[in-house]
Design an enzyme around this catalytic site. Structure first.
Site, PDB file in Angstrom:
ATOM      1  CE  LYS A 153     -24.349  32.726 -31.078  1.00 42.43           C
ATOM      2  NZ  LYS A 153     -24.677  31.528 -30.372  1.00 42.43           N
ATOM      3  CB  CYS A 204     -17.533  24.164 -43.997  1.00 43.60           C
ATOM      4  SG  CYS A 204     -15.937  24.238 -43.209  1.00 43.60           S
ATOM      5  CD  GLU A 248     -22.561  23.994 -46.201  1.00 46.70           C
ATOM      6  OE1 GLU A 248     -23.091  25.016 -45.742  1.00 46.70           O
ATOM      7  OE2 GLU A 248     -21.353  23.731 -46.062  1.00 46.70           O
ATOM      8  CD  GLU A 273     -13.114  29.625 -43.187  1.00 44.10           C
ATOM      9  OE1 GLU A 273     -13.245  29.323 -44.384  1.00 44.10           O
ATOM     10  OE2 GLU A 273     -12.159  30.274 -42.739  1.00 44.10           O
TER      11      GLU A 273
HETATM   12  P1  NAP Z   1     -25.609  29.170 -38.449  1.00 41.32           P
HETATM   13  O1  NAP Z   1     -27.033  29.491 -38.240  1.00 41.32           O
HETATM   14  O2  NAP Z   1     -24.854  29.909 -39.466  1.00 41.32           O
HETATM   15  O3  NAP Z   1     -24.900  29.294 -37.003  1.00 41.32           O
HETATM   16  C1  NAP Z   1     -23.537  29.542 -36.811  1.00 41.32           C
HETATM   17  C2  NAP Z   1     -23.367  30.486 -35.637  1.00 41.32           C
HETATM   18  O4  NAP Z   1     -23.994  31.732 -35.928  1.00 41.32           O
HETATM   19  C3  NAP Z   1     -24.001  29.990 -34.346  1.00 41.32           C
HETATM   20  O5  NAP Z   1     -23.215  30.407 -33.256  1.00 41.32           O
HETATM   21  C4  NAP Z   1     -25.325  30.716 -34.351  1.00 41.32           C
HETATM   22  O6  NAP Z   1     -25.906  30.840 -33.081  1.00 41.32           O
HETATM   23  C5  NAP Z   1     -24.929  32.059 -34.911  1.00 41.32           C
HETATM   24  N1  NAP Z   1     -26.031  32.806 -35.502  1.00 41.32           N
HETATM   25  C6  NAP Z   1     -27.215  32.345 -35.964  1.00 41.32           C
HETATM   26  N2  NAP Z   1     -27.957  33.354 -36.440  1.00 41.32           N
HETATM   27  C7  NAP Z   1     -27.251  34.481 -36.264  1.00 41.32           C
HETATM   28  C8  NAP Z   1     -27.479  35.856 -36.560  1.00 41.32           C
HETATM   29  N3  NAP Z   1     -28.613  36.271 -37.129  1.00 41.32           N
HETATM   30  N4  NAP Z   1     -26.516  36.746 -36.262  1.00 41.32           N
HETATM   31  C9  NAP Z   1     -25.361  36.366 -35.692  1.00 41.32           C
HETATM   32  N5  NAP Z   1     -25.089  35.074 -35.385  1.00 41.32           N
HETATM   33  C10 NAP Z   1     -26.021  34.139 -35.674  1.00 41.32           C
HETATM   34  O7  NAP Z   1     -25.456  27.683 -38.743  1.00 41.32           O
HETATM   35  P2  NAP Z   1     -26.412  26.527 -38.206  1.00 41.32           P
HETATM   36  O8  NAP Z   1     -27.837  26.922 -38.111  1.00 41.32           O
HETATM   37  O9  NAP Z   1     -25.793  26.073 -36.972  1.00 41.32           O
HETATM   38  O10 NAP Z   1     -26.305  25.538 -39.403  1.00 41.32           O
HETATM   39  C11 NAP Z   1     -27.034  25.847 -40.598  1.00 41.32           C
HETATM   40  C12 NAP Z   1     -26.210  25.578 -41.788  1.00 41.32           C
HETATM   41  O11 NAP Z   1     -24.977  26.301 -41.700  1.00 41.32           O
HETATM   42  C13 NAP Z   1     -25.753  24.153 -41.924  1.00 41.32           C
HETATM   43  O12 NAP Z   1     -26.741  23.356 -42.472  1.00 41.32           O
HETATM   44  C14 NAP Z   1     -24.572  24.332 -42.803  1.00 41.32           C
HETATM   45  O13 NAP Z   1     -24.966  24.458 -44.131  1.00 41.32           O
HETATM   46  C15 NAP Z   1     -23.967  25.633 -42.365  1.00 41.32           C
HETATM   47  N6  NAP Z   1     -22.830  25.472 -41.447  1.00 41.32           N
HETATM   48  C16 NAP Z   1     -21.604  25.693 -41.936  1.00 41.32           C
HETATM   49  C17 NAP Z   1     -20.512  25.557 -41.116  1.00 41.32           C
HETATM   50  C18 NAP Z   1     -19.130  25.793 -41.597  1.00 41.32           C
HETATM   51  O14 NAP Z   1     -18.194  25.351 -40.945  1.00 41.32           O
HETATM   52  N7  NAP Z   1     -18.933  26.491 -42.675  1.00 41.32           N
HETATM   53  C19 NAP Z   1     -20.677  25.168 -39.793  1.00 41.32           C
HETATM   54  C20 NAP Z   1     -21.971  24.970 -39.295  1.00 41.32           C
HETATM   55  C21 NAP Z   1     -23.027  25.135 -40.154  1.00 41.32           C
HETATM   56  P3  NAP Z   1     -27.008  29.802 -32.573  1.00 41.32           P
HETATM   57  O15 NAP Z   1     -26.326  28.497 -32.500  1.00 41.32           O
HETATM   58  O16 NAP Z   1     -27.379  30.347 -31.256  1.00 41.32           O
HETATM   59  O17 NAP Z   1     -28.109  29.816 -33.578  1.00 41.32           O
END
Ligand code: NAP
Ligand code: MG
Length: 526
Positions: free
Chosen positions: A206, A316, A415, A282
């Protein structure tokens, strides 16, 4: 097999208020389930937006929970049929290397670097040098390394005479759900798919809803090879709350591999606990990047800016807390700010751009919010802090530095995932280590010093999964990547990451046929 759906035409203003211009023939990407491209069962789609200008560049099938269940069922059935799962590691590796040849060709032919750049706001320089070629190289390398895994490993008897023949059989976990973020879309797809496939699992991937396109292109290429049995590979695009949660909680999924925020990571762990799924996570970071008093400052200044502003800080492991010795504070600040002002922010497809847009309007809002928080907390904004002039159509933000930050401030603890650097001063090495470790996160960090043995000693005392010395962000495909503390569970890359997709089964074969040799049975039986 169809890949592109019917050209979708115009998206309504309501669907996408940000769209300033919509191409007449925007492509629609479908779901790939059980070896076939298909629309979402409800027929719904969502737009992919180019963050450099707000334009819709494609439409993507919006899967429901039912679509996700169909993909899980296909993966389960393929795993049970065993066409892929029962091949040897070597055989799967060879098939993947044949697939890699095709992927490599079409990545150039179909210009995946431009797609990644338009879809995710990756500058074209970075997409061409890193996001695409490194992703493919990791796919290749993980396939090669996976071919080396010992399927069968005899176990020695250490302190007893051998009464049995014991060995470990390495087996796939089963059905793996893989949920990835938007910052390195193709690379995260490769980090997930390659190790899962070479070890014999069936997968449901996904992608993040912001950035589905290169993962879909990768699936198109994999499908074209005809090398993978149907159901082994599935990609389901759609909202995390539906598709992601279904994957995390479904009883037919054996393992969930996730990269993203710590908050969603916790939720996945909770959902996965219902059926005690294996999880690798991760998650976020707030890495400390320490300049030591003996550092080569020419290197340390540019390195620290690269550590923070690579891909607009949406990484990250970014070194977002810069720890500077008090004695060097003024010189470091002056040079940091001067170099930062030279960074060119511009459209992702412009070769001159060193920084492109943030991935989405939501991410831009988050960054703006944190800049306000930093000011309110009393940190001193020394450069950036706003959207650059003349780039109002996209989600751009200037590289931003706060001075006078203390480690208890929210801009030092949380973060931000954007181009915001917090500078913190320290008195001595002990204090630098204490500040570095005073974080809920433990993903990575950096040390700048000319005394390598001392820097290594310091690296050992920092509680993070990776420490770079006189460098940043570089990840060799054989090294383990993964966080301490709330930065995650498990490792990716190298043999460390590959084995996370396997289970070690112990098989014991008795050597003797005599009842008398089984004297332990006498503790129960008369
Ligand atoms: P996120 O919400 O954690 O999204 C990452 C993935 O998880 C996406 O595919 C997302 O789908 C999915 N997801 C969201 N809610 C979910 C749930 N309840 N159950 C299962 N999967 C779910 O990250 P983001 O909103 O894209 O970014 C928010 C914050 O995450 C950033 O500001 C940053 O701090 C952190 N982040 C960290 C990394 C890393 O590499 N460690 C990468 C990206 C973001 P959708 O896209 O459809 O929502
Ligand atoms: Mg996009």
């Amino acid at each position: 097999m169809a890949f592109w759906g019917v050209a979708a035409g115009r998206i309504s203003e309501e669907d996408n208020p940000l769209a300033t211009a919509v191409s007449e023939s925007v492509k629609t990407y479908q779901l790939y389930i059980n070896g076939e491209w298909r629309d979402a069962s409800g027929g719904e789609t969502f737009p992919s937006i180019n963050p450099s200008n707000g334009e819709v560049i494609a439409n993507i099938a919006k899967a429901s929970r039912e679509d996700t269940q169909a993909a899980i069922a296909a993966a389960r059935q393929s795993f049970e049929r065993g066409e892929w799962a029962t091949k040897s590691f070597r055989a799967r590796s060879e098939i993947m290397l044949r697939a890699y040849k095709h992927i490599q060709e079409v990545a150039i032919e179909r210009d995946w670097a431009s797609i990644e750049s338009q879809d995710a706001g990756v500058t074209i320089r970075l997409a061409n040098l890193s996001h695409v070629p490194v992703a493919l190289e990791h796919f290749r390398s993980l396939a090669v390394q996976g071919g080396e895994i010992k399927e069968y490993e005899p176990l020695p008897w250490v302190d007893m005479p051998a009464v049995a023949w014991n060995f470990v059989n390495r087996e796939p976990q089963g059905v793996c759900g893989q949920i990835i973020p938007w910052n390195f879309p193709l690379m995260m797809a490769c980090w997930k798919l390659a190790p899962a496939l070479v070890t014999g699992n069936s997968v449901i991937l996904k992608p993040a809803s912001n950035t589905c396109l290169t993962a879909l292109e990768l699936f198109k290429a994999l499908d074209e090879t005809g090398l993978f049995p149907k159901g082994v590979l599935n990609i389901v695009t759609g909202p995390g709350g539906a598709v992601g949660e279904e994957i995390a909680q479904h009883p037919d999924v054996d393992k969930v591999a996730f990269t993203g925020s710590t908050e969603v990571g916790r939720r996945i762990m909770q959902l996965a606990s219902g059926t005690v799924k294996k999880v690798t996570l991760e998650l976020g970071g707030k890495s400390a990047n320490i300049i030591l008093p003996d550092a080569d400052l020419d290197l340390a200044i540019d390195g620290s800016l690269f550590a923070t502003f690579l891909h607009q800080g949406q990484v990250c492991e970014s070194g977002t807390r810069l720890l500077v010795p008090e004695s060097l504070h003024d010189e470091v600040m002056e040079r940091l700010v001067a170099r930062t002002k030279e960074i060119v922010v511009g459209p992702a497809d412009d070769l001159e751009s060193g920084m492109g847009p943030l991935v989405s309007e939501a991410q831009l809002m988050t960054v703006k919010k944190y800049v306000e928080i930093g000011k309110e907390e009393g940190a001193k904004l020394v450069t950036g802090g706003k959207q650059p002039d003349g780039l109002e159509n996209g989600y751009f933000f200037e590289p931003t530095i706060f001075d006078g930050v203390t480690n208890d401030m929210r801009i030092a603890q949380e973060e931000i995932f954007g181009p915001v650097l917090s500078v913190i001063t320290y008195k001595n090495a002990g204090e630098a280590i204490a500040i570095a470790n005073d974080s809920q996160y433990g993903l990575a960090g950096g040390i700048w010093s000319q005394d390598i043995p001392e820097a290594i000693q310091m690296a050992k005392r920092i509680r993070t999964g990776t420490v770079w010395i006189n460098d940043y962000h570089l990840l060799n495909d054989v090294s383990p990547f993964g966080g301490y503390k709330q930065s995650g569970v498990g490792k990716e890359l190298g043999m460390y990451g590959l084995l996370e997709y396997t289970i070690a089964k112990h098989i014991h074969v008795a050597q003797s046929n005599k009842r008398a040799d089984r004297f332990i049975w006498d503790t129960v039986l008369p």
